[in-house]
Design an enzyme around this catalytic site. Structure first.
Site, PDB file in Angstrom:
ATOM      1  N   GLU A  21      22.147   1.485  10.518  1.00 34.31           N
ATOM      2  CA  GLU A  21      21.815   0.309   9.712  1.00 34.31           C
ATOM      3  C   GLU A  21      22.559  -0.940  10.219  1.00 34.31           C
ATOM      4  OE1 GLU A  21      19.526  -0.221   7.700  1.00 34.31           O
ATOM      5  OE2 GLU A  21      20.105  -1.887   6.412  1.00 34.31           O
ATOM      6  N   THR A  32       6.039 -10.750   8.232  1.00 35.27           N
ATOM      7  CA  THR A  32       7.277 -10.002   8.457  1.00 35.27           C
ATOM      8  C   THR A  32       7.150  -8.534   8.060  1.00 35.27           C
ATOM      9  OG1 THR A  32       9.675 -10.147   8.257  1.00 35.27           O
ATOM     10  CG2 THR A  32       8.405 -10.466   6.232  1.00 35.27           C
TER      11      THR A  32
HETATM   12  C1  DMJ Z   1      10.422  -4.917   5.821  1.00 35.47           C
HETATM   13  O1  DMJ Z   1      10.013  -4.910   4.501  1.00 35.47           O
HETATM   14  C2  DMJ Z   1      10.258  -6.269   6.442  1.00 35.47           C
HETATM   15  O2  DMJ Z   1      10.283  -6.142   7.812  1.00 35.47           O
HETATM   16  C3  DMJ Z   1      11.310  -7.242   6.021  1.00 35.47           C
HETATM   17  O3  DMJ Z   1      11.215  -8.458   6.698  1.00 35.47           O
HETATM   18  C4  DMJ Z   1      12.679  -6.670   6.285  1.00 35.47           C
HETATM   19  N1  DMJ Z   1      12.835  -5.347   5.809  1.00 35.47           N
HETATM   20  C5  DMJ Z   1      11.804  -4.366   5.902  1.00 35.47           C
HETATM   21  C6  DMJ Z   1      11.899  -3.375   7.018  1.00 35.47           C
HETATM   22  O4  DMJ Z   1      13.135  -3.053   7.469  1.00 35.47           O
END
Ligand code: DMJ
Length: 626
Positions: free
Chosen positions: A496, A607
């Site tokens: 992580e 994202t």
């Molecule tokens: C996802 O939900 C998206 O990529 C977000 O921007 C960050 N965290 C998670 C994946 O790790």
């Protein structure tokens, strides 16, 4: 009553009629009854509008003609016509606020009073009736055919000749997707995520009562991988069971990137109205979160009541940069599909606030007060809390077909500051991006920050000629470091967070940072680096991840995260995250596809890896973008 008062020196006129006191009272009673009757009768005549005009203010009286299509009774309703009127009016104001329309009592030049559930704003305007004529909008229809013909490549590519190994690897990833989906369907259908060890569903509290996060997140991946039957299962759940009338605490950010993003993409891919309608309905439910003094939304919203508040853990009621800064792409598309500029206005206002405020050393801290518009804490990170804000700047420019130069400038300025203050090289020669706490560096990089390799490569194209190669090199170095964080673990999956201190490089130094929850950021960067450089090592690295996922994360009923990447006897966390289907498997699949499958010329990935189309047609409905 004033007229009946006895004037000095003049006998009162009932007295002039020679009446005694009791008779006078009877006479007055009769007279006032007669007057009331006559006045009331005016309104009962067949065409009373002429008389109404005499007694009511002009605009209210003209209701029938000036307020087209609104119910006539409501239009001509005099103020306080019945005890229910203030309530009805308050409801209307609330509805207007939900739709983002200015409340009807906002007068030109006056200050806009926003209905603010939870902040007492709704009641403030209930005295003034909404007498201004309402604007009728011509029904808006998004031209799907026009959009579709503007794409430069077929969505699923042309499928030219390819090496058998590449094809076989792609098909293996498709099989993983089917396995993840089938188990979700079998044990957790309609819940948010699958718990693959206990073989049941998980709902959690991130989506405010919304269900089916895995379904909505997986829709476009199923479509792209041509898992037709599975796609139909997902679609029919959305049609029949996806309920948006829910109550509960939802993360504005998560609902936007997963649900709104997933629905928008699936509409653009298929042209099926149900996805567009659900996306728009949900988008409107998010709007009350923006009713703050600055227009910077709060992080949590109740989708039923519209009440919004900040995360309890965010310092001093602040909003989070990566949350309010990760709405732009989806909200522009909500405007594009609805014709309603309010969505674009909301996110353009966020940009305005951010442009106005002073940035320490040119950096954007992660916490901002939605009340004062000031930074609350000087913590800067390109990983968690900051990450996708930067991503959305450069992607806004790309999605606008390279017209949104303001976004490009903000991205370039931010990246320059990041490079100056946060980018470091370890003793062993690994480039990493540190975090910044009030001027002090924390030599740590989160898994989340590993998306930045792909982002910097994507942005290199627009950089000044002499900087293009520099940014491509930086992107490659960061992606290499993230690969090292995987390569240095026993499972070949990354932790992580990894650090560059205490003699360690690219490894977790704390027990609490050793887990891997099926996150996508590292393979996301592999996918972009592959598309932009065609260096075969990125496909090689992606394949290493596939093998590790199969070995350590695949269990009998799905895929699970693991608690420690440094041990080969994995302790599973019993969770198949929805982003594993939305992102990790999609990026891996695309890594083994030709470049014209979801071409970067046509699509920008949000994202959560939901591709949204580049604006080749020049969005009509955008409100304030110059
Ligand atoms: C996802 O939900 C998206 O990529 C977000 O921007 C960050 N965290 C998670 C994946 O790790």
């Amino acid at each position: 009553m004033l007229l009946l008062r006895k004037l000095p020196g003049m006998p009162g006129w009932p007295a002039a009629l020679g009446l005694r006191l009791p008779q006078k009272f009877l006479f007055l009673l009769f007279l006032s009854g007669l007057l009331t009757l006559c006045f009331g009768a005016l309104f009962l005549l067949p065409d009373s509008s002429r008389f109404k005009r005499l007694f009511l203010p002009r605009r209210a009286a003209a209701g029938d003609s000036d307020l087209p299509r609104s119910p006539p009774a409501a239009a001509a309703e005099p103020r306080h016509a019945s005890p229910a009127a203030p309530r009805r009016l308050r409801d209307k104001l609330r509805a207007a606020a939900r739709l983002g329309a200015p409340p009807a009592h906002t007068s030109a030049g006056g200050s806009k009073q926003q209905v603010q559930p939870g902040e007492g704003g709704a009641e403030a305007g209930t005295d003034s009736a909404p007498t201004a004529p309402r604007q009728t909008r011509a029904p808006f229809r998004f031209d799907y055919e026009k959009f579709h013909s503007s794409l430069r490549h077929p969505v699923l590519g042309r499928r030219g000749g390819e090496e058998p190994e590449t094809r076989a690897r792609r098909l293996k990833i498709k099989e993983m997707m089917k396995f993840a989906w089938d188990n979700y369907k079998r044990y957790a259908f309609g819940k948010n995520e699958l718990r693959p060890l206990t073989k049941n569903g998980h709902i959690g509290n991130m989506f405010g009562g919304l269900r089916g996060a895995t379904i909505v997140d997986a829709l476009d991946t199923l479509y792209i991988m041509e898992l037709g039957e599975e796609f139909q299962e997902a679609k029919s759940w959305v049609e029949k069971s996806f309920d948006l009338n829910v109550n509960g605490e939802a993360s504005l950010f998560e609902v936007n990137i997963r649900y709104v993003g997933g629905l928008l993409t699936t509409y653009y891919l298929t042209g099926e109205e149900v996805f567009k309608n659900k996306a728009l309905e949900l988008g409107e439910k998010l709007l009350p979160a923006f009713n703050t003094p600055t227009g910077i939304p709060r992080g949590v919203i109740n989708l039923g009541s519209g009440m919004s508040w900040s995360w309890g853990w965010a310092s001093a009621g602040s909003s989070i940069l990566a949350e309010f800064g990760t709405l732009h792409l989806e909200f522009l598309h909500l405007t594009e599909l609805s014709g309603n500029p309010v969505f674009t206005e909301k996110v353009m206002n966020i940009r305005k606030v951010l442009n106005r405020i002073e940035k320490p050393q040119g950096l954007y801290p992660n916490f901002l007060s939605p009340v004062t518009g000031n930074w609350v804490q000087h913590h800067v990170s390109i990983g968690g809390l900051g990450d996708s804000f930067y991503e959305y700047l450069i992607k806004s420019w790309l999605m606008s077909d390279k017209r949104d130069s303001e976004a490009k400038k903000m991205y370039n300025d931010a990246l320059e500051a990041i490079e100056k203050h946060l980018v470091k090289k370890s003793a062993g020669g690994l480039t990493y991006i540190a975090e910044w706490r009030g001027g002090i560096l924390d030599h740590k990089m989160g898994h989340l920050a590993c998306f930045s390799g792909g982002m910097i490569a994507l942005g290199a194209e627009q950089a000044a000629e002499e900087k293009k190669q520099h940014y491509l090199d930086l992107a490659a170095e960061i992606t290499h470091t993230c690969h090292e964080s995987y390569a240095r673990s026993d499972t070949k999956l990354g932790p992580e967070a990894f650090r560059f201190d205490s003699g360690m490089e690219a490894m977790a130094t704390r027990l609490s940072e050793r887990y891997y929850i099926l996150r996508p950021e590292v393979v996301e960067s592999y996918m972009y680096m592959w598309r932009l450089t065609h260096d075969p090592k990125y496909r090689q690295w992606g394949w290493e991840v596939v093998k590790a996922l199969e070995k350590y994360c695949r269990v009998e009923a799905g895929f699970s995260g693991i608690r420690d990447v440094y041990t080969t006897t994995p302790n599973h966390d019993n969770m198949q995250q929805s982003f594993f289907l939305a992102e990790t498997l999609k990026y891996l699949y695309l890594l083994f596809c030709d470049d014209d499958v979801l071409s970067l010329e046509d699509w920008v990935f949000n994202t959560e890896a939901h591709p949204l189309p580049v604006d080749h047609t020049n969005f009509k409905a955008k409100a304030s973008m110059q």
